[in-house]
Scaffold this active site. Structure first.
Site, PDB file in Angstrom:
ATOM      1  CB  THR A  40      -0.936   0.012   1.214  1.00 36.47           C
ATOM      2  OG1 THR A  40      -1.634  -1.132   1.294  1.00 36.47           O
ATOM      3  CG2 THR A  40      -1.879   1.152   1.202  1.00 36.47           C
ATOM      4  CB  SER A  45      -3.247  10.498  -3.009  1.00 35.12           C
ATOM      5  OG  SER A  45      -4.632   9.601  -3.184  1.00 35.12           O
ATOM      6  CB  ILE A  47      -2.286  13.759  -0.033  1.00 36.03           C
ATOM      7  CG1 ILE A  47      -2.607  13.551  -1.312  1.00 36.03           C
ATOM      8  CG2 ILE A  47      -2.584  15.253   0.354  1.00 36.03           C
ATOM      9  CD1 ILE A  47      -2.200  14.580  -2.500  1.00 36.03           C
ATOM     10  CG  HIS A  49      -4.514  13.445   3.951  1.00 40.81           C
ATOM     11  ND1 HIS A  49      -5.298  14.079   2.745  1.00 40.81           N
ATOM     12  CD2 HIS A  49      -4.265  12.279   3.517  1.00 40.81           C
ATOM     13  CE1 HIS A  49      -5.404  13.079   1.850  1.00 40.81           C
ATOM     14  NE2 HIS A  49      -4.923  12.146   2.176  1.00 40.81           N
ATOM     15  CB  VAL A 171       4.991 -13.605   9.456  1.00 44.53           C
ATOM     16  CG1 VAL A 171       4.501 -14.200  10.837  1.00 44.53           C
ATOM     17  CG2 VAL A 171       6.183 -12.878   9.449  1.00 44.53           C
ATOM     18  CB  ILE A 335      -2.271   1.883   9.273  1.00 42.89           C
ATOM     19  CG1 ILE A 335      -2.207   1.239  10.567  1.00 42.89           C
ATOM     20  CG2 ILE A 335      -1.672   3.112   9.235  1.00 42.89           C
ATOM     21  CD1 ILE A 335      -2.690   1.956  11.741  1.00 42.89           C
ATOM     22  CD  GLU A 336      -9.578   3.515   6.172  1.00 40.57           C
ATOM     23  OE1 GLU A 336      -9.949   2.939   5.150  1.00 40.57           O
ATOM     24  OE2 GLU A 336     -10.389   4.135   7.033  1.00 40.57           O
ATOM     25  CB  SER A 337      -6.315   7.676   3.391  1.00 38.82           C
ATOM     26  OG  SER A 337      -5.885   8.875   3.180  1.00 38.82           O
ATOM     27  CB  CYS A 437       9.229   5.240 -22.825  1.00 36.88           C
ATOM     28  SG  CYS A 437      10.881   4.755 -21.997  1.00 36.88           S
TER      29      CYS A 437
HETATM   30  C1  LIG Z   1      -5.923   4.454  -2.638  1.00 44.22           C
HETATM   31  C2  LIG Z   1      -5.180   4.726  -1.757  1.00 44.22           C
HETATM   32  C3  LIG Z   1      -4.724   6.362  -1.429  1.00 44.22           C
HETATM   33  C4  LIG Z   1      -4.306   6.612  -0.260  1.00 44.22           C
HETATM   34  N1  LIG Z   1      -3.829   7.963  -0.285  1.00 44.22           N
HETATM   35  C5  LIG Z   1      -3.192   8.378   0.831  1.00 44.22           C
HETATM   36  C6  LIG Z   1      -2.648   9.525   1.212  1.00 44.22           C
HETATM   37  O1  LIG Z   1      -2.718  10.595   0.037  1.00 44.22           O
HETATM   38  N2  LIG Z   1      -2.112   9.853   2.187  1.00 44.22           N
HETATM   39  C7  LIG Z   1      -2.110   9.334   3.106  1.00 44.22           C
HETATM   40  O2  LIG Z   1      -1.391   9.721   4.422  1.00 44.22           O
HETATM   41  N3  LIG Z   1      -2.310   7.983   3.112  1.00 44.22           N
HETATM   42  C8  LIG Z   1      -2.743   7.356   2.024  1.00 44.22           C
HETATM   43  N4  LIG Z   1      -3.236   6.237   1.892  1.00 44.22           N
HETATM   44  C9  LIG Z   1      -2.980   5.397   2.914  1.00 44.22           C
HETATM   45  C10 LIG Z   1      -1.467   4.698   2.956  1.00 44.22           C
HETATM   46  O3  LIG Z   1      -1.151   4.467   1.861  1.00 44.22           O
HETATM   47  C11 LIG Z   1      -1.420   3.721   4.102  1.00 44.22           C
HETATM   48  O4  LIG Z   1      -2.082   4.324   5.278  1.00 44.22           O
HETATM   49  C12 LIG Z   1       0.006   3.465   4.376  1.00 44.22           C
HETATM   50  O5  LIG Z   1       0.618   3.183   3.208  1.00 44.22           O
HETATM   51  C13 LIG Z   1       0.111   2.151   5.247  1.00 44.22           C
HETATM   52  O6  LIG Z   1       1.376   1.708   5.348  1.00 44.22           O
HETATM   53  P1  LIG Z   1       1.598   0.473   6.238  1.00 44.22           P
HETATM   54  O7  LIG Z   1       3.150   0.123   6.446  1.00 44.22           O
HETATM   55  O8  LIG Z   1       0.620   0.218   7.228  1.00 44.22           O
HETATM   56  O9  LIG Z   1       1.085  -0.712   5.015  1.00 44.22           O
HETATM   57  P2  LIG Z   1       1.981  -1.413   3.722  1.00 44.22           P
HETATM   58  O10 LIG Z   1       2.287  -0.470   3.136  1.00 44.22           O
HETATM   59  O11 LIG Z   1       0.996  -2.537   3.333  1.00 44.22           O
HETATM   60  O12 LIG Z   1       2.780  -2.252   4.508  1.00 44.22           O
HETATM   61  C14 LIG Z   1       2.670  -3.539   5.071  1.00 44.22           C
HETATM   62  C15 LIG Z   1       3.794  -4.664   4.854  1.00 44.22           C
HETATM   63  O13 LIG Z   1       3.762  -5.644   5.620  1.00 44.22           O
HETATM   64  C16 LIG Z   1       3.937  -6.969   4.616  1.00 44.22           C
HETATM   65  N5  LIG Z   1       3.238  -8.066   5.086  1.00 44.22           N
HETATM   66  C17 LIG Z   1       2.098  -8.264   4.994  1.00 44.22           C
HETATM   67  N6  LIG Z   1       2.041  -9.569   5.555  1.00 44.22           N
HETATM   68  C18 LIG Z   1       3.144 -10.131   5.795  1.00 44.22           C
HETATM   69  C19 LIG Z   1       3.557 -11.595   6.238  1.00 44.22           C
HETATM   70  N7  LIG Z   1       2.869 -12.425   6.371  1.00 44.22           N
HETATM   71  N8  LIG Z   1       5.052 -11.532   6.573  1.00 44.22           N
HETATM   72  C20 LIG Z   1       5.678 -10.548   6.392  1.00 44.22           C
HETATM   73  N9  LIG Z   1       5.231  -9.319   5.703  1.00 44.22           N
HETATM   74  C21 LIG Z   1       3.911  -9.067   5.702  1.00 44.22           C
HETATM   75  C22 LIG Z   1       3.801  -6.405   3.349  1.00 44.22           C
HETATM   76  O14 LIG Z   1       4.172  -6.901   2.245  1.00 44.22           O
HETATM   77  C23 LIG Z   1       3.767  -4.901   3.273  1.00 44.22           C
HETATM   78  O15 LIG Z   1       5.197  -4.426   2.838  1.00 44.22           O
HETATM   79  C24 LIG Z   1      -3.875   5.735   0.880  1.00 44.22           C
HETATM   80  C25 LIG Z   1      -4.099   4.330   0.621  1.00 44.22           C
HETATM   81  C26 LIG Z   1      -4.635   3.918  -0.669  1.00 44.22           C
HETATM   82  C27 LIG Z   1      -4.830   2.581  -0.882  1.00 44.22           C
END
Ligand SMILES: Cc1cc2nc3c(=O)[nH]c(=O)nc-3n(C[C@H](O)[C@H](O)[C@H](O)COP(=O)(O)OP(=O)(O)OC[C@H]3O[C@@H](n4cnc5c(N)ncnc54)[C@H](O)[C@@H]3O)c2cc1C
Length: 480
Positions: A40, A45, A47, A49, A171, A335-337, A437
């Site tokens: 993710t 985006s 941003i 925010h 994992v 942990i979404e946006s 490209c």
């Molecule tokens: C369409 C969209 C638009 C968004 N726009 C924004 C924005 O503009 N601004 C903003 O602040 N936020 C935004 N977000 C939210 C933001 O992208 C996420 O909140 C953030 O990237 C979450 O990070 P993370 O590290 O929690 O998750 P991730 O980036 O998903 O990282 C989790 C990691 O865990 C690993 N993992 C999963 N399962 C296992 C396993 N079994 N064993 C080992 N590793 C594992 C995965 O491979 C991954 O690398 C947006 C999200 C989306 C989808």
């Protein structure tokens, strides 16, 4: 045996690992993908925010506002591009004006500076907006950031400060024995640790279920986008949002840090966590909605579409807490946006409010918050650039013509503590392949550089995921 093990090297896990590495702790990060920030974190985006939108009193509201404030320092230390371009949330109908007022009141509670602008003021800032615009909410502290280098440099900094990164380790099982956790991976490897931090993003619910039943659920919500080339200079200067709805912040139009423009995302509940496909029906709807706000978007300049998936929780807030069964298992779910914007604050919150309560945190006297600084040729004058290239000739050999990325920049990344071993890994770190490209010209060269660095045949170089080989057969004359 590690003191703390973080599962997941997205932006959240990477910044947590970096924060942990500022203490005298042995820290491991386990990631299932061949590269960090591959899920993710690389499809959003981008941003920063401002924090006007989250419901006051929620963790989202608190950590978004704080994360936004922390972002300048984090990006400076990690040598990441970030710009505070501001956002405009636009009202296209008279009946939407009271909503701007409600959002302004929400901003005041969240401690976020905003200003309501009338139609004339809005159009003065953004002349390409629809002439139907009735007003807007201007949030000057909103920004855009490079999410790719933010996650790579965060983990690189953690590793430089002593953390151990284990890639390609999925994992599959966790159990507790004699007071320690055993984290068992698909490879057969087991990692022993005193504390587990579950930062597995859209799979965090599955990881949590490995230690206890959970009382929340995540729905994957896909967001699709268009990327427009950087030749539409004057399209918009701020991030343009419609009014938020129950589906989220809506379809935005924004410059990206690399000079291209993003239009999207949609928000569709999906059955599969891994579905990041794009489809014509959804993209047409994005186009329709975006054109209502910015009628002149040149959709003939689209260079790519992509999608990411949000881990949307039924609790409507970030879930950050100890497992009910044990305070040595800390879970981060939903942990979404605005997870990206909040990420520096999430890392502080997890370490200060949870880790510190179960293990002594003694500062690491050798902690260096800075990564090795990259050469920023685009910030140099022609004279400075010529001098730099004369001293470092590889920076004069262009590999990616669209984005003007040199061999020197790619080789620099190959010699960091977290070198890219996929083509997408090089792309995320240097922008080689990001342009019009889409790697058509530079991909063979990048493939060769990776093969040489890791001393593997060309047909073993992956594009992004496991087994995503781009060369199908042995290459004639290639040394084995
Ligand atoms: C369409 C969209 C638009 C968004 N726009 C924004 C924005 O503009 N601004 C903003 O602040 N936020 C935004 N977000 C939210 C933001 O992208 C996420 O909140 C953030 O990237 C979450 O990070 P993370 O590290 O929690 O998750 P991730 O980036 O998903 O990282 C989790 C990691 O865990 C690993 N993992 C999963 N399962 C296992 C396993 N079994 N064993 C080992 N590793 C594992 C995965 O491979 C991954 O690398 C947006 C999200 C989306 C989808």
């Amino acid at each position: 045996m590690f003191d703390v093990t973080v599962i997941g090297a997205g932006i959240v896990g990477s910044l947590i690992a970096r924060k942990l590495s500022s203490y005298q702790l042995s820290v491991a990060v386990i990631e299932k993908e061949p590269d960090v920030g591959n899920v993710t974190t690389m499809a959003n985006s981008a941003i920063v925010h401002s924090g006007y939108d989250p419901v006051p009193g929620t963790l989202k509201a608190k950590l978004n506002a704080l994360g936004n404030k922390m972002m300048d320092q984090v990006c400076d230390e990690l040598d990441v591009e970030m710009k505070r371009i501001g956002s405009l949330t636009v009202a296209l109908y008279d009946e939407q004006i009271p909503v701007l007022q409600e959002l302004a009141e929400r901003s005041a509670i969240n401690g976020v500076p905003v200003k309501i602008l009338n139609a004339e003021e809005t159009l003065k800032l953004e002349p390409n907006l629809s002439k139907e615009v009735k007003g807007s909410l201007f949030a000057p502290t909103a920004g855009i950031v490079n999410p790719f280098t933010l996650s790579v440099h965060a983990i690189e900094n953690a590793v430089d400060n002593g953390a151990k990164l284990f890639l390609d380790e999925k994992v599959v099982l966790i159990n507790k024995d004699n007071g320690f956790y055993n984290i068992i991976c698909q490879s057969g490897n087991t990692y022993q640790t005193k504390i587990v931090i579950n930062a597995a993003g859209i799979y965090s619910d599955e990881i949590h279920k490995m230690v206890e039943p959970i009382d929340y659920f995540l729905t994957p919500r896909k967001g699709e986008y268009f990327i427009l080339d950087h030749y539409c200079d004057d399209l918009v200067k701020h991030t343009i949002f419609p009014l938020p709805s129950e589906k989220g912040k809506g379809i935005l139009v924004t410059p990206s840090i690399g000079g291209t423009f993003l239009v999207g995302p949609s928000a569709e509940a999906m059955a599969s966590k891994d579905d990041v496909s794009t489809d014509k029906f959804t993209l047409d709807e994005i186009k329709r909605q975006a054109l209502q706000m910015v009628p002149s978007i040149p959709f003939n300049q689209v260079i790519r579409t992509f999608a990411g998936s949000r881990p949307t929780p039924n609790t409507h807030d970030f879930i950050i807490r100890y497992a009910k069964c044990d305070n040595h298992f800390i879970t981060l779910s939903g942990i979404e946006s605005p997870g990206l914007a909040s990420s520096p604050a999430i890392a502080e919150y997890v370490v200060n409010e949870f880790v510190s309560k179960v293990i002594d945190l003694v500062p690491n006297p050798n902690f260096n918050p800075r990564v090795k600084r990259r050469a920023h040729l685009n910030e140099m004058s022609v004279e400075e650039r010529n001098k730099f290239i004369a001293e470092n000739p590889d920076y004069g050999k262009i590999i990616c013509n669209c984005e003007k990325v040199s061999l020197g920049e790619i080789l620099f990344e190959m010699n960091t503590s977290v070198p890219p071993k996929t083509i997408k890994g090089v792309k995320k770190r240097t922008r080689a392949g990001f342009g019009k490209c889409q790697g058509g010209f530079c991909q063979p060269l990048v493939t060769k550089i990776i093969a040489e660095k890791f001393n593997i045949p060309l047909n073993q170089v992956m594009f992004q995921k496991h087994d995503s080989f781009v060369v199908r057969y042995d290459i004639k004359g290639e040394k084995k």
